[in-house]
Design a protein around this motif. Structure first.
Motif, mmCIF file in Angstrom:
data_model
loop_
_atom_site.group_PDB
_atom_site.id
_atom_site.type_symbol
_atom_site.label_atom_id
_atom_site.label_comp_id
_atom_site.label_asym_id
_atom_site.label_seq_id
_atom_site.Cartn_x
_atom_site.Cartn_y
_atom_site.Cartn_z
ATOM 1 N N ILE A 320 -7.073 0.635 -13.948
ATOM 2 C CA ILE A 320 -7.231 0.683 -12.490
ATOM 3 C C ILE A 320 -5.856 0.828 -11.866
ATOM 4 C CG2 ILE A 320 -8.216 -0.442 -10.470
ATOM 5 C CD1 ILE A 320 -10.285 0.162 -12.582
ATOM 6 N N GLN A 321 -5.702 1.793 -10.988
ATOM 7 C CA GLN A 321 -4.456 1.988 -10.260
ATOM 8 C C GLN A 321 -4.718 1.819 -8.770
ATOM 9 O OE1 GLN A 321 -2.801 5.791 -11.318
ATOM 10 N NE2 GLN A 321 -2.061 5.058 -13.292
ATOM 11 N N ALA A 322 -3.847 1.041 -8.108
ATOM 12 C CA ALA A 322 -4.009 0.750 -6.680
ATOM 13 C C ALA A 322 -2.701 1.023 -5.947
ATOM 14 C CB ALA A 322 -4.440 -0.694 -6.473
ATOM 15 N N ASN A 335 -9.735 4.732 0.381
ATOM 16 C CA ASN A 335 -10.040 5.880 -0.473
ATOM 17 C C ASN A 335 -10.175 5.425 -1.918
ATOM 18 O OD1 ASN A 335 -9.843 7.423 1.780
ATOM 19 N ND2 ASN A 335 -8.051 8.591 1.161
ATOM 20 N N THR A 336 -11.196 5.918 -2.598
ATOM 21 C CA THR A 336 -11.458 5.524 -3.983
ATOM 22 C C THR A 336 -11.767 6.750 -4.825
ATOM 23 O OG1 THR A 336 -13.838 5.206 -3.582
ATOM 24 C CG2 THR A 336 -12.396 3.285 -3.290
ATOM 25 N N ASN A 337 -11.535 6.614 -6.129
ATOM 26 C CA ASN A 337 -11.883 7.641 -7.105
ATOM 27 C C ASN A 337 -12.337 6.935 -8.377
ATOM 28 O OD1 ASN A 337 -12.203 10.039 -8.506
ATOM 29 N ND2 ASN A 337 -10.042 10.159 -9.072
ATOM 30 N N GLY A 338 -13.635 7.064 -8.695
ATOM 31 C CA GLY A 338 -14.190 6.367 -9.840
ATOM 32 C C GLY A 338 -14.601 4.939 -9.556
ATOM 33 N N ILE A 339 -14.517 4.510 -8.312
ATOM 34 C CA ILE A 339 -14.841 3.135 -7.904
ATOM 35 C C ILE A 339 -15.705 3.206 -6.658
ATOM 36 C CG2 ILE A 339 -13.868 0.933 -7.108
ATOM 37 C CD1 ILE A 339 -11.370 1.613 -8.713
ATOM 38 N N SER A 341 -16.719 2.630 -3.097
ATOM 39 C CA SER A 341 -15.939 2.320 -1.892
ATOM 40 C C SER A 341 -16.440 1.054 -1.199
ATOM 41 C CB SER A 341 -15.989 3.506 -0.922
ATOM 42 O OG SER A 341 -17.340 3.822 -0.587
ATOM 43 N N ASN A 342 -17.752 0.821 -1.232
ATOM 44 C CA ASN A 342 -18.274 -0.412 -0.628
ATOM 45 C C ASN A 342 -17.791 -1.642 -1.387
ATOM 46 O OD1 ASN A 342 -19.763 1.074 1.288
ATOM 47 N ND2 ASN A 342 -21.473 1.304 -0.121
ATOM 48 N N ARG A 343 -17.662 -1.514 -2.710
ATOM 49 C CA ARG A 343 -17.159 -2.631 -3.502
ATOM 50 C C ARG A 343 -15.702 -2.923 -3.154
ATOM 51 N NH1 ARG A 343 -20.677 -6.014 -6.201
ATOM 52 N NH2 ARG A 343 -19.531 -7.206 -7.752
ATOM 53 N N LEU A 344 -14.923 -1.881 -2.887
ATOM 54 C CA LEU A 344 -13.527 -2.076 -2.511
ATOM 55 C C LEU A 344 -13.409 -2.830 -1.195
ATOM 56 C CD1 LEU A 344 -10.493 -1.561 -2.814
ATOM 57 C CD2 LEU A 344 -10.852 0.692 -1.756
ATOM 58 N N ALA A 345 -14.237 -2.481 -0.218
ATOM 59 C CA ALA A 345 -14.198 -3.187 1.067
ATOM 60 C C ALA A 345 -14.554 -4.657 0.898
ATOM 61 C CB ALA A 345 -15.147 -2.512 2.055
ATOM 62 N N MET A 346 -15.522 -4.958 0.049
ATOM 63 C CA MET A 346 -15.906 -6.348 -0.184
ATOM 64 C C MET A 346 -14.789 -7.115 -0.882
ATOM 65 S SD MET A 346 -18.816 -7.931 -2.664
ATOM 66 C CE MET A 346 -17.593 -7.941 -3.981
ATOM 67 N N ASN A 362 -4.024 -2.773 5.922
ATOM 68 C CA ASN A 362 -3.316 -1.809 5.086
ATOM 69 C C ASN A 362 -4.239 -0.682 4.639
ATOM 70 O OD1 ASN A 362 -2.027 -4.729 4.275
ATOM 71 N ND2 ASN A 362 -0.468 -3.128 4.323
ATOM 72 N N ASP A 363 -3.624 0.464 4.345
ATOM 73 C CA ASP A 363 -4.359 1.559 3.708
ATOM 74 C C ASP A 363 -4.450 1.262 2.217
ATOM 75 O OD1 ASP A 363 -4.617 2.923 6.083
ATOM 76 O OD2 ASP A 363 -2.809 4.128 5.770
ATOM 77 N N LEU A 364 -5.667 1.346 1.667
ATOM 78 C CA LEU A 364 -5.909 1.023 0.269
ATOM 79 C C LEU A 364 -6.387 2.269 -0.466
ATOM 80 C CD1 LEU A 364 -7.786 -2.406 0.640
ATOM 81 C CD2 LEU A 364 -5.321 -1.970 0.514
ATOM 82 N N TYR A 365 -5.714 2.580 -1.568
ATOM 83 C CA TYR A 365 -6.082 3.707 -2.415
ATOM 84 C C TYR A 365 -6.259 3.168 -3.834
ATOM 85 C CZ TYR A 365 -4.065 6.293 1.521
ATOM 86 O OH TYR A 365 -3.764 6.769 2.770
ATOM 87 N N VAL A 366 -7.463 3.312 -4.378
ATOM 88 C CA VAL A 366 -7.773 2.809 -5.717
ATOM 89 C C VAL A 366 -8.378 3.948 -6.528
ATOM 90 C CG1 VAL A 366 -9.001 1.078 -7.065
ATOM 91 C CG2 VAL A 366 -8.177 0.504 -4.785
ATOM 92 N N SER A 367 -7.896 4.121 -7.765
ATOM 93 C CA SER A 367 -8.361 5.217 -8.600
ATOM 94 C C SER A 367 -8.333 4.793 -10.058
ATOM 95 C CB SER A 367 -7.485 6.460 -8.393
ATOM 96 O OG SER A 367 -7.885 7.514 -9.252
#
Length: 470
Positions: A320-322, A335-339, A341-346, A362-367
């Motif tokens: 996981i890269q953030a 923004n998500t890739n392979g994850i 997006s609703n789970r990221l907000a939670m 903050n802006d969050l980018y997870v891939s």
């Protein structure tokens, strides 16, 4: 043409009836009923003609005599090897004689390439039995060009291009091959029934005829199936009920990784997965996909964390890269890739409430790496750890992994098949694993070379990973 009786068939559940409805009476889906012309049985099939033996004669009854299941021998069943260990494992050890296997997938994913390369492997390894490849989508010259590119040309591999069902059945009965491949079942048309090519009527009739031929001649048949825009197999739902094995060939068209799943298997498990790599020279199997979803960086990098997911019986490492940046927008980006997006907000909200890590502005980018999927709940802890690591600018050690589901109360919940994940982590050289506390309160079974750190809350997990700000 045979006389037909009009019926209406549901493409979702297979319900049929003489009257059309806007909503299926069985499954409740709207707009799924299609007109189906079922051919009436001829008089000769119901009653024997004068001077001819009836279909239900004494010899037929004798052949179908019931016997105790303990006296039935299976020693003569020799599975046919495809030349791919990954394909054989998904099928349960190989192709069973007389079985019908349906391989479905999106356009351009590599279904025809996989089966053509399989046909070449079987043709080379079984010189006494031929392999028959029947194409309803391409000409013989087009298939020959693809076979030359993937090195599947062999004198034992027979090729025909037709869309007529009678021709297909005649070729199979004439050649009696060791394996027959039909590409695809939606392009074959029967002249005995009405309906367009690929419709419910035609697909059902073609599949039934191919199954009867496979069982009577003991010839295994591989069928290529198309999918609809929502990913389900095109045609009536009864198509999946009729065949013996249903395999899904999945993958992202932007990456070379392909995954083969068995959605139905009468001769083996349905939780196996095969990994393949798509290249210009064809499809290659990946027997050890452990390094596909990991980066090549050797030194620790902030904002990364490794977790292990389960795909059937196989445990796969996912990195996981953030990236966390200050937002200049009224609504921060997620923004998500392979994850999910609703789970990221939670997880961002749980980190703020129970982990004392404020990322709401903050802006969050997870891939993930190489198109891997980290959508199961067991990846929550790794996602939260990567976000906290990026926010605190504190890298996580490369030999540390994290597995666990995070609840809204900040607790770390157990994940299924944790022992398989830990064993795979130890095999790949990881020395520390942050995992949830066991439900029963007992310690996890120790794994040689792996330090298991049990945590109960998100705050304890972040402290164990050393990614919280002072």
């Amino acid at each position: 043409m045979a006389k037909t009786a009009t019926q209406y068939l549901c493409s979702e559940c297979g319900w049929s009836g003489p009257k059309w409805y806007g909503r299926c009476p069985e499954c409740g889906q709207w707009g799924t009923l299609e007109e189906f012309h079922e051919p009436r049985a001829m008089a000769s099939s119901r009653t024997a003609a004068p001077g001819r033996t009836s279909r239900t004669s004494a010899s037929t009854v004798a052949e179908g005599k019931a016997k105790p299941i303990s006296q039935i021998s299976t020693d003569t069943v020799n599975r046919l090897k495809t030349g791919f260990e990954e394909f054989d494992r998904v099928l349960g050890g190989g192709i069973v004689p007389g079985s019908v296997v349906l391989l479905a997938g999106e356009p351009g994913i590599g279904k025809s390439t996989l089966l053509l390369e399989t046909a070449g492997n079987i043709a080379r390894s079984n010189p006494k039995r031929s392999v028959l490849y029947l194409s309803g989508e391409e000409s013989q010259a087009q298939v020959k060009l693809r076979a030359s590119r993937i090195n599947a040309v062999h004198n034992n591999l027979l090729m025909a291009s037709t869309t007529d069902l009678s021709t297909v059945l005649g070729l199979i009965e004439q050649e009696k091959p060791g394996l027959a491949i039909v590409d695809s079942v939606q392009t074959i048309v029967s002249q005995e029934v009405d309906g367009i090519s690929g419709g419910s009527t035609q697909v059902r009739e073609v599949t039934s005829a191919l199954i009867d031929t496979a069982k009577s001649l003991d010839v295994p048949i591989l069928l290529v199936g198309h999918v609809t825009k929502d990913g389900s197999i095109a045609g009536p739902r009864t198509l999946e009920h009729l065949v013996d094995v249903v395999c899904q060939f999945e993958g992202d068209s932007q990456t070379a990784l392909r995954m083969l799943h068995a959605a139905k298997n009468r001769f083996g498990p349905t939780d196996e997965v095969g990994c393949f790599d798509m290249s210009g020279e064809g499809i290659e199997e990946v027997t050890d996909p452990s390094g596909l979803f990991l980066s090549s960086a050797e030194s620790p990098v902030e904002g990364t964390c490794v977790t292990f997911t389960m795909d059937g019986h196989r445990s796969l490492p996912i990195e996981i890269q953030a990236l966390v940046t200050n937002s200049v927008l009224p609504t921060p980006r997620r923004n998500t890739n392979g994850i999910d997006s609703n789970r990221l907000a939670m997880l961002a909200a749980v980190l703020y409430r129970h982990g004392r890590v404020n990322l709401l502005a903050n802006d969050l980018y997870v891939s993930t790496i190489a198109g891997g999927l980290a959508k199961e709940p067991g990846c929550d802890l790794a996602i939260a750890a990567a976000l906290a690591s990026a926010a605190a600018s504190k890298p996580i050690d490369r030999t540390t992994c994290a597995m666990g589901e995070i609840s809204l109360t900040g607790q770390i919940r157990p994940v299924p098949q944790l022992a398989h994940r830990l064993n795979e982590a130890a095999r790949l050289g990881y020395t520390r694993a942050v995992v949830p506390v066991s439900r029963r309160g007992a310690k996890h079974k120790p794994v040689k070379g792996l330090e298991i750190i049990e945590v109960d809350s998100l705050r304890d997990a972040l402290d164990a990973l050393q990614v919280r700000k002072s």
